[in-house]
Enzyme design. Structure first.
Site, PDB file in Angstrom:
ATOM      1  N   CYS A  85      84.888  26.538  25.198  1.00 47.75           N
ATOM      2  CA  CYS A  85      84.010  26.374  26.360  1.00 47.75           C
ATOM      3  C   CYS A  85      83.637  27.767  26.849  1.00 47.75           C
ATOM      4  O   CYS A  85      84.512  28.538  27.265  1.00 47.75           O
ATOM      5  CB  CYS A  85      84.699  25.582  27.458  1.00 47.75           C
ATOM      6  SG  CYS A  85      83.764  25.535  29.002  1.00 47.75           S
TER       7      CYS A  85
ATOM      8  N   HIS B 108      76.906  20.829  18.239  1.00 49.45           N
ATOM      9  CA  HIS B 108      75.795  20.678  19.183  1.00 49.45           C
ATOM     10  C   HIS B 108      74.595  20.065  18.484  1.00 49.45           C
ATOM     11  O   HIS B 108      74.321  20.363  17.318  1.00 49.45           O
ATOM     12  CB  HIS B 108      75.376  22.036  19.760  1.00 49.45           C
ATOM     13  CG  HIS B 108      76.405  22.651  20.647  1.00 49.45           C
ATOM     14  ND1 HIS B 108      76.439  22.440  22.004  1.00 49.45           N
ATOM     15  CD2 HIS B 108      77.455  23.460  20.358  1.00 49.45           C
ATOM     16  CE1 HIS B 108      77.471  23.098  22.524  1.00 49.45           C
ATOM     17  NE2 HIS B 108      78.095  23.719  21.540  1.00 49.45           N
TER      18      HIS B 108
ATOM     19  N   GLU C 103      77.586  16.632  27.767  1.00 47.85           N
ATOM     20  CA  GLU C 103      78.723  17.302  27.130  1.00 47.85           C
ATOM     21  C   GLU C 103      79.724  16.298  26.573  1.00 47.85           C
ATOM     22  O   GLU C 103      80.107  15.332  27.261  1.00 47.85           O
ATOM     23  CB  GLU C 103      79.415  18.233  28.137  1.00 47.85           C
ATOM     24  CG  GLU C 103      80.410  19.162  27.492  1.00 47.85           C
ATOM     25  CD  GLU C 103      80.732  20.374  28.358  1.00 47.85           C
ATOM     26  OE1 GLU C 103      81.693  21.079  28.001  1.00 47.85           O
ATOM     27  OE2 GLU C 103      80.033  20.621  29.356  1.00 47.85           O
TER      28      GLU C 103
ATOM     29  N   CYS D 224      76.852  24.491  30.335  1.00 49.57           N
ATOM     30  CA  CYS D 224      77.672  24.533  29.120  1.00 49.57           C
ATOM     31  C   CYS D 224      77.357  25.838  28.416  1.00 49.57           C
ATOM     32  O   CYS D 224      76.222  26.049  27.977  1.00 49.57           O
ATOM     33  CB  CYS D 224      77.376  23.331  28.223  1.00 49.57           C
ATOM     34  SG  CYS D 224      78.252  23.377  26.637  1.00 49.57           S
TER      35      CYS D 224
ATOM     36  N   GLY E  89      76.604  25.407  24.785  1.00 45.84           N
ATOM     37  CA  GLY E  89      75.332  24.706  24.704  1.00 45.84           C
ATOM     38  C   GLY E  89      74.151  25.628  24.958  1.00 45.84           C
ATOM     39  O   GLY E  89      73.099  25.513  24.312  1.00 45.84           O
TER      40      GLY E  89
END
Length: 290
Positions: A83, A175, A224, A233, A236
């Site tokens: 993360c 992703h 998410e 994110c 992301g």
């Protein structure tokens, strides 16, 4: 409080992506941090009505290969690999609370060691620059179903009777990047779950809905994996920036506007490395009772 287990915590956020942080750096782990108890703890402490409320739980631990180690559990109890917003907060946590005096540190994650440069001001760490590592477009490394060495480029995925051209990329976690004309009016609770759990993703995926604002700017909303829609994110944002550059939509340095704030993302095509810069902040500290 007879019969209660008291768990000290600190809550932090990186542009609205909020996590509960627990210090597991010293001594033997207490019973509530034993492996079999972590998924349930994350679910309970993350609940926004019956718990503290967060996108998940992050443990800060010792490491044999880096300065520190972090483990991340989503709000649904599943363990995540990485993360970006969370790791920035770990950097602020360990520096501002005196666990290190170094301004360049390494953090072990489940997707490898990440390297952080801390930007320190009068009130401690103000922002953190993270070497997010190398993106991969190969299906076998995302992972995504199909030929292991092929790329997943604009594959049509269906959700709620709609078709979405989806490009897959790994930033240490999976992703799916989707370009839309209007990110603000998307019904993410309707379309997000089936895209996250689409059979193409063996381990589910984070889904980014991206609008290209200019060659220097992207606007992104994130569904998410394991946490539903989040305000931000980090991985992301990196995935969106890299895919946008690869498709020729943007330059290799962009500002990514997320619901919780902005991140600066740069991609070096020669080294295939991504860097992310953004803030990290303390929110609260307290004791959670089970």
């Amino acid at each position: 409080m007879k019969g209660k287990t008291e768990i000290p915590f600190i809550k932090m956020q990186g542009i609205g992506n909020d996590y509960i942080y627990i210090d597991a750096l010293r001594g033997e782990l207490p019973e509530y941090l034993k492996e079999e108890n972590l998924p349930e703890l994350s679910r309970k402490i993350s609940d926004r009505h019956f718990g503290v409320g967060s996108d998940g739980l992050i443990l800060i631990l010792p490491s044999d290969i880096a300065d520190f180690r972090m483990r991340i559990f989503n709000a649904d109890g599943s363990e995540a690999k990485m993360c970006g917003n969370g790791v920035r907060c770990v950097g602020k946590y360990v520096y501002d609370l005196g666990f290190t005096d170094k301004k360049s540190i390494s953090i072990e994650t489940n997707s490898g060691v990440k390297y952080l440069d801390l930007v320190v001001g009068d009130r401690g760490v103000e922002s953190v620059i993270v070497d997010m590592g190398s993106p991969s477009f190969k299906r076998g490394e995302i992972p995504a179903a199909g030929s292991q060495l092929d790329e997943m480029n604009d594959q049509i995925l269906n959700s709620a009777n709609q078709e979405f051209k989806t490009t897959g990329v790994s930033m240490g976690n999976p992703h799916g990047v989707i370009y839309v004309n209007d990110v603000d009016n998307l019904d993410l609770p309707k379309i997000g779950p089936s895209l996250e759990n689409h059979p193409v993703w063996p381990d589910r995926a984070n889904i980014e809905f991206v609008k290209v604002m200019s060659p220097d700017e992207l606007k992104v909303r994130v569904w998410e994996r394991g946490s539903d829609e989040t305000l931000a994110c980090g991985t992301g944002a990196c995935a969106s920036a890299v895919v946008s550059y690869k498709k020729g939509f943007t330059k290799n340095e962009v500002n990514v506007h997320l619901k919780g704030g902005d991140l600066k993302i740069s991609y070096n095509e020669k080294t295939n490395k991504v860097k992310m810069s953004g803030p990290a902040q303390f929110v609260a500290k307290g004791t959670f009772w089970i």
